[in-house]
Design a protein around this motif. Structure first.
Motif, PDB file in Angstrom:
ATOM      1  N   ASN A   1      -5.456   9.110 -59.102  1.00 23.29           N
ATOM      2  CA  ASN A   1      -5.062  10.501 -59.322  1.00 23.29           C
ATOM      3  C   ASN A   1      -4.493  10.606 -60.739  1.00 23.29           C
ATOM      4  O   ASN A   1      -3.334  10.282 -60.978  1.00 23.29           O
ATOM      5  CB  ASN A   1      -4.028  10.928 -58.278  1.00 23.29           C
ATOM      6  CG  ASN A   1      -3.625  12.379 -58.417  1.00 23.29           C
ATOM      7  OD1 ASN A   1      -3.689  12.972 -59.492  1.00 23.29           O
ATOM      8  ND2 ASN A   1      -3.191  12.953 -57.314  1.00 23.29           N
ATOM      9  N   LYS A   2      -5.318  11.038 -61.671  1.00 26.49           N
ATOM     10  CA  LYS A   2      -4.920  11.099 -63.087  1.00 26.49           C
ATOM     11  C   LYS A   2      -3.783  12.090 -63.312  1.00 26.49           C
ATOM     12  O   LYS A   2      -2.912  11.868 -64.134  1.00 26.49           O
ATOM     13  CB  LYS A   2      -6.104  11.490 -63.975  1.00 26.49           C
ATOM     14  CG  LYS A   2      -7.339  10.620 -63.839  1.00 26.49           C
ATOM     15  CD  LYS A   2      -7.119   9.191 -64.228  1.00 26.49           C
ATOM     16  CE  LYS A   2      -8.434   8.431 -64.197  1.00 26.49           C
ATOM     17  NZ  LYS A   2      -8.291   7.073 -63.750  1.00 26.49           N
ATOM     18  N   ARG A   3      -3.782  13.195 -62.572  1.00 30.47           N
ATOM     19  CA  ARG A   3      -2.716  14.200 -62.741  1.00 30.47           C
ATOM     20  C   ARG A   3      -1.364  13.636 -62.294  1.00 30.47           C
ATOM     21  O   ARG A   3      -0.350  13.894 -62.932  1.00 30.47           O
ATOM     22  CB  ARG A   3      -3.039  15.483 -61.971  1.00 30.47           C
ATOM     23  CG  ARG A   3      -4.280  16.179 -62.442  1.00 30.47           C
ATOM     24  CD  ARG A   3      -4.101  16.744 -63.834  1.00 30.47           C
ATOM     25  NE  ARG A   3      -5.377  17.257 -64.320  1.00 30.47           N
ATOM     26  CZ  ARG A   3      -5.605  17.572 -65.563  1.00 30.47           C
ATOM     27  NH1 ARG A   3      -4.672  17.441 -66.467  1.00 30.47           N
ATOM     28  NH2 ARG A   3      -6.786  18.009 -65.941  1.00 30.47           N
TER      29      ARG A   3
ATOM     30  N   SER B   1     -17.114   9.734 -66.835  1.00 30.48           N
ATOM     31  CA  SER B   1     -16.320  10.881 -66.425  1.00 30.48           C
ATOM     32  C   SER B   1     -14.842  10.528 -66.406  1.00 30.48           C
ATOM     33  O   SER B   1     -14.007  11.351 -66.749  1.00 30.48           O
ATOM     34  CB  SER B   1     -16.802  11.394 -65.071  1.00 30.48           C
ATOM     35  OG  SER B   1     -15.941  11.128 -64.041  1.00 30.48           O
ATOM     36  N   ASP B   2     -14.497   9.297 -66.029  1.00 28.27           N
ATOM     37  CA  ASP B   2     -13.096   8.875 -66.058  1.00 28.27           C
ATOM     38  C   ASP B   2     -12.548   8.909 -67.473  1.00 28.27           C
ATOM     39  O   ASP B   2     -11.430   9.365 -67.693  1.00 28.27           O
ATOM     40  CB  ASP B   2     -12.933   7.452 -65.501  1.00 28.27           C
ATOM     41  CG  ASP B   2     -13.072   7.400 -63.989  1.00 28.27           C
ATOM     42  OD1 ASP B   2     -13.102   8.479 -63.357  1.00 28.27           O
ATOM     43  OD2 ASP B   2     -13.146   6.293 -63.456  1.00 28.27           O
TER      44      ASP B   2
ATOM     45  N   SER C   1     -13.540  10.734 -69.990  1.00 23.33           N
ATOM     46  CA  SER C   1     -13.393  12.129 -70.385  1.00 23.33           C
ATOM     47  C   SER C   1     -12.143  12.727 -69.750  1.00 23.33           C
ATOM     48  O   SER C   1     -11.376  13.419 -70.404  1.00 23.33           O
ATOM     49  CB  SER C   1     -14.634  12.918 -69.961  1.00 23.33           C
ATOM     50  OG  SER C   1     -14.462  14.272 -70.263  1.00 23.33           O
ATOM     51  N   ASN C   2     -11.920  12.429 -68.480  1.00 22.44           N
ATOM     52  CA  ASN C   2     -10.729  12.929 -67.791  1.00 22.44           C
ATOM     53  C   ASN C   2      -9.459  12.395 -68.431  1.00 22.44           C
ATOM     54  O   ASN C   2      -8.481  13.127 -68.584  1.00 22.44           O
ATOM     55  CB  ASN C   2     -10.756  12.554 -66.308  1.00 22.44           C
ATOM     56  CG  ASN C   2     -11.781  13.341 -65.530  1.00 22.44           C
ATOM     57  OD1 ASN C   2     -12.239  14.385 -65.965  1.00 22.44           O
ATOM     58  ND2 ASN C   2     -12.146  12.827 -64.377  1.00 22.44           N
TER      59      ASN C   2
ATOM     60  N   ASP D   1      -8.798  14.192 -71.609  1.00 24.52           N
ATOM     61  CA  ASP D   1      -8.322  15.545 -71.297  1.00 24.52           C
ATOM     62  C   ASP D   1      -6.849  15.524 -70.901  1.00 24.52           C
ATOM     63  O   ASP D   1      -6.069  16.385 -71.315  1.00 24.52           O
ATOM     64  CB  ASP D   1      -9.139  16.173 -70.162  1.00 24.52           C
ATOM     65  CG  ASP D   1     -10.553  16.540 -70.578  1.00 24.52           C
ATOM     66  OD1 ASP D   1     -10.828  16.592 -71.798  1.00 24.52           O
ATOM     67  OD2 ASP D   1     -11.380  16.769 -69.682  1.00 24.52           O
ATOM     68  N   VAL D   2      -6.479  14.540 -70.098  1.00 26.47           N
ATOM     69  CA  VAL D   2      -5.093  14.415 -69.644  1.00 26.47           C
ATOM     70  C   VAL D   2      -4.175  14.133 -70.828  1.00 26.47           C
ATOM     71  O   VAL D   2      -3.107  14.727 -70.958  1.00 26.47           O
ATOM     72  CB  VAL D   2      -4.975  13.310 -68.561  1.00 26.47           C
ATOM     73  CG1 VAL D   2      -3.545  12.920 -68.308  1.00 26.47           C
ATOM     74  CG2 VAL D   2      -5.629  13.769 -67.266  1.00 26.47           C
TER      75      VAL D   2
END
Length: 102
Positions: free
Chosen positions: A22-24, A84-85, A87-88, A91-92
């Protein structure tokens, strides 16, 4: 407690982000940790500029990690999750930096 450079802290945070499902949630944990850091010289909380410098180093290390993976073909082999990880994660990190920019 050992003194940690911004490079070392950024490396620790990157490992945390890469390992997180859970990156967030990882983002929240990192921000909370950043808020507890103090200066070794005077014991005062780190300035926004110092926190931003750590996050900029984190972004630099994350981008380097993407380039290294692409250079060795690791992105191609694990494209479904890794690209995708990455990129996420970028973004984070960008969202985190926005919190500390004036």
């Amino acid at each position: 407690m050992a003194i940690r450079t911004k490079e070392q802290r950024a490396s620790d945070y990157l490992k945390q982000l890469l390992a997180a499902k859970n990156k967030r949630l990882a983002l929240t944990e990192i921000i909370n940790h950043l808020e507890t850091l103090t200066s070794t010289s005077d014991g005062k909380p780190l300035s926004r500029a110092a926190k931003l410098a750590i996050l900029e180093e984190l972004e630099l290390q994350a981008r380097r990690t993407v380039v290294i993976r692409e250079s060795f073909g690791l992105e191609h082999r694990h494209k479904s999750t890794t690209a995708s990880d990455n990129s996420n994660i970028l973004d984070v990190i960008s969202a985190m930096k926005g919190r500390y920019k004036g």
